[in-house]
Design an enzyme around this catalytic site. Structure first.
Site, PDB file in Angstrom:
ATOM      1  N   THR A 139     -31.346  -3.565   8.955  1.00 26.17           N
ATOM      2  CA  THR A 139     -30.220  -4.220   8.279  1.00 26.17           C
ATOM      3  C   THR A 139     -29.325  -5.003   9.239  1.00 26.17           C
ATOM      4  OG1 THR A 139     -28.834  -2.237   8.516  1.00 26.17           O
ATOM      5  CG2 THR A 139     -30.167  -2.417   6.511  1.00 26.17           C
TER       6      THR A 139
ATOM      7  N   THR B  12     -26.280   2.457  11.047  1.00 28.19           N
ATOM      8  CA  THR B  12     -27.348   2.184  10.088  1.00 28.19           C
ATOM      9  C   THR B  12     -28.179   3.433   9.876  1.00 28.19           C
ATOM     10  OG1 THR B  12     -29.257   0.766   9.578  1.00 28.19           O
ATOM     11  CG2 THR B  12     -28.940   1.383  11.885  1.00 28.19           C
ATOM     12  N   TYR B  13     -28.692   3.558   8.678  1.00 22.99           N
ATOM     13  CA  TYR B  13     -29.638   4.637   8.360  1.00 22.99           C
ATOM     14  C   TYR B  13     -31.003   4.033   8.038  1.00 22.99           C
ATOM     15  CZ  TYR B  13     -25.110   6.898   7.827  1.00 22.99           C
ATOM     16  OH  TYR B  13     -23.838   7.357   8.055  1.00 22.99           O
ATOM     17  N   ASN B  14     -31.128   2.711   8.322  1.00 25.08           N
ATOM     18  CA  ASN B  14     -32.367   1.970   8.064  1.00 25.08           C
ATOM     19  C   ASN B  14     -32.810   2.087   6.609  1.00 25.08           C
ATOM     20  OD1 ASN B  14     -32.948   3.129  11.234  1.00 25.08           O
ATOM     21  ND2 ASN B  14     -33.023   0.933  10.839  1.00 25.08           N
ATOM     22  N   THR B  15     -31.817   2.036   5.714  1.00 29.05           N
ATOM     23  CA  THR B  15     -32.118   2.076   4.282  1.00 29.05           C
ATOM     24  C   THR B  15     -31.358   0.972   3.564  1.00 29.05           C
ATOM     25  OG1 THR B  15     -30.307   3.620   3.835  1.00 29.05           O
ATOM     26  CG2 THR B  15     -32.468   4.578   4.308  1.00 29.05           C
TER      27      THR B  15
ATOM     28  N   GLU C  44     -23.283   3.332   0.780  1.00 30.32           N
ATOM     29  CA  GLU C  44     -23.555   2.031   1.386  1.00 30.32           C
ATOM     30  C   GLU C  44     -22.376   1.083   1.179  1.00 30.32           C
ATOM     31  OE1 GLU C  44     -28.330   1.453   1.184  1.00 30.32           O
ATOM     32  OE2 GLU C  44     -27.349   1.759  -0.751  1.00 30.32           O
TER      33      GLU C  44
ATOM     34  N   CYS D  89       0.848  -1.198   0.000  1.00 30.90           N
ATOM     35  CA  CYS D  89       0.000   0.000   0.000  1.00 30.90           C
ATOM     36  C   CYS D  89       0.880   1.243   0.000  1.00 30.90           C
ATOM     37  CB  CYS D  89      -0.941  -0.008   1.209  1.00 30.90           C
ATOM     38  SG  CYS D  89      -2.166   1.312   1.147  1.00 30.90           S
TER      39      CYS D  89
END
Length: 478
Positions: free
Chosen positions: A384, A372-375, A449, A120
């Protein structure tokens, strides 16, 4: 500079064009970025948009710049998730700059050693500069054999942790702590282990997100002039030169129902879970089956690797790399979490020998795991949890770590083969990660995401390495 006003952007574009023309007339060579923005995988305009719509991200960027005098591309990409970024920067700042067992130049050199194991060059170059700024000896940068014996002795631990941490034993720890000369203290070793695992996993994130060098860094610029048919320098700087956007949008429309299928599988698994629970024997069988199947998942081919500057002088035995946890003819016992876990064992050991770091690491692990954004793509109000746990546990499964209370049969239902290939490559051989692999999984999902997925992979990998190292240290101490 992150400009949040469209008028200002247009004025800046015109100014840059005129300045470039005048400087070129004077014979001055003008560097221009080789890439379009902080990532080869994510359109620059999406990354810069984060700071416009999220005041918290903007504030974190400003604080990071004030503290370090720079805002690196890793932070810009992590800015999709400001809560996590804040925890990450706080932890990294503590490891590198606050009071601790190791001197500042040792910390940066260990970062160089760890990042070099995965070729790297982005992280290596970053810490070469920091190493010199804190007074490090330039001769050490000629190669590991030019560094002190104490750091050279860390090479074996670096190698095993990066590629096959399950092979680490208390004998490796004893060798470092009981060396006749240049021995390590327990506190120093804990600091070194945390740094090694931090930069191994950060190398995974760097390759997994296609992070590009900043324009002032090695590999971040060219002096070759643009042809008339190409965009002007200001267009490239603002991300308008990405010709693949239309093609990416077309390919995403060709994938229909991917998210809905995944959501339906989650629903069915939850219903099955509610109806009946598998026996402990069946759970153990499913873990062994998943562990075996993970060995059949191949990483990317060598010829697909992104070529980087040779950094192998910073470590020994470059032929040593990842091998599957339990190959045919070998038997390595499964690491059972109820026997040694981060929560019950590792956390307290780190906090005792390197105060406050255990707390910082724990917050960072929890942030990545619970974020989480619950999407899911275009769907809202989605739980999720099941998917996040499957991703985390699959990585630990590849490292031979088993959770007795988890049904590993869920992994095959939730993670398809292209996703597994991406996960295994990024976690085990990150230098082989390609843009095609990044684009091939979850094609209907947002880039933010996918960055979240990479945070999960990075933290799960770091915790797996830490568990093996801390268990070995505990065995030595007892």
């Amino acid at each position: 500079i992150i400009v949040s006003n469209n008028v200002s952007i247009r004025v800046l574009n015109v100014t840059m064009c005129f300045c470039t023309l005048n400087l070129q007339d004077l014979g001055v060579r003008i560097p221009r970025p080789l890439g379009n923005g902080p990532s080869r995988f994510i359109p620059e305009k999406e990354i810069l948009q984060v700071s416009k719509v999220d005041p918290r991200a903007q504030s974190i960027f400003e604080d990071a710049f004030a503290a370090l005098g720079r805002l690196d591309n890793i932070s810009l990409v992590m800015g999709f998730h400001p809560q996590y970024l804040e925890s990450f920067l706080r932890t990294q700042h503590y490891l590198l700059q606050m009071d601790g067992p190791l001197s500042l130049h040792y910390r940066h050199y260990i970062g160089i050693m760890a990042a070099a194991r995965h070729q790297c060059s982005y992280l290596v170059n970053l810490h070469v500069n920091d190493f010199l700024q804190v007074g490090g000896d330039p001769k050490w940068l000629n190669g590991l054999d030019g560094a002190p014996q104490k750091l050279q002795a860390l090479g074996e631990l670096n190698k095993i942790l990066a590629h096959r941490p399950w092979l680490l034993t208390k004998a490796h720890i004893e060798h470092l702590l009981k060396a006749e000369e240049h021995s390590w203290s327990l506190a120093e070793l804990i600091h070194a282990v945390v740094l090694l695992t931090h930069y191994h996993s950060l190398a995974s994130f760097t390759f997994g997100c296609g992070i590009t060098p900043e324009i002032h860094s090695d590999g971040g610029h060219t002096f070759r002039p643009l042809s008339l048919s190409q965009y002007c320098v200001c267009d490239i700087a603002n991300g308008n030169g990405n010709g693949n956007d239309l093609e990416e949008r077309r390919s995403s429309h060709q994938v229909s129902g991917e998210v809905e299928v995944l959501m339906e599988r989650m629903k069915q698994l939850q219903e099955c879970r509610d109806e009946e629970e598998a026996s402990q024997e069946e759970m153990a069988t499913r873990f062994e089956r998943e562990k075996t199947e993970s060995m059949l998942v191949a990483t990317a081919e060598d010829e697909e690797c992104v070529q980087s500057r040779d950094v192998s002088r910073h470590f020994e035995d470059p032929s040593y790399g990842y091998k599957d946890f339990s190959r045919r003819g070998e038997h390595v016992p499964t690491f059972r979490v109820q026997d040694y876990s981060w929560e019950d064992h590792g956390y307290s050991l780190v906090n005792r020998l390197y105060p406050d770091v255990g707390q910082l690491l724990d917050e960072k692990f929890q942030m990545a795991y619970n974020l989480t954004y619950n999407t899911m793509a275009m769907h809202k109000d989605v739980d999720t949890t099941m998917l996040r746990r499957a991703i985390w546990n699959y990585i630990h499964c590849m490292f031979g770590i088993r959770y007795d209370d988890y049904d590993y049969g869920e992994i095959n239902q939730l993670l398809d083969r292209s996703f597994k290939v991406y996960i295994k490559t990024m976690v085990c051989s990150p230098e082989k990660t390609t843009k095609r692999m990044y684009e091939s999984f979850w094609r209907q999902f947002q880039h933010s995401e996918k960055v979240h997925v990479n945070l999960l992979l990075m933290e799960a990998r770091m915790q797996a390495e830490l568990l093996y190292a801390l268990r070995a240290i505990t065995c030595y101490m007892t």
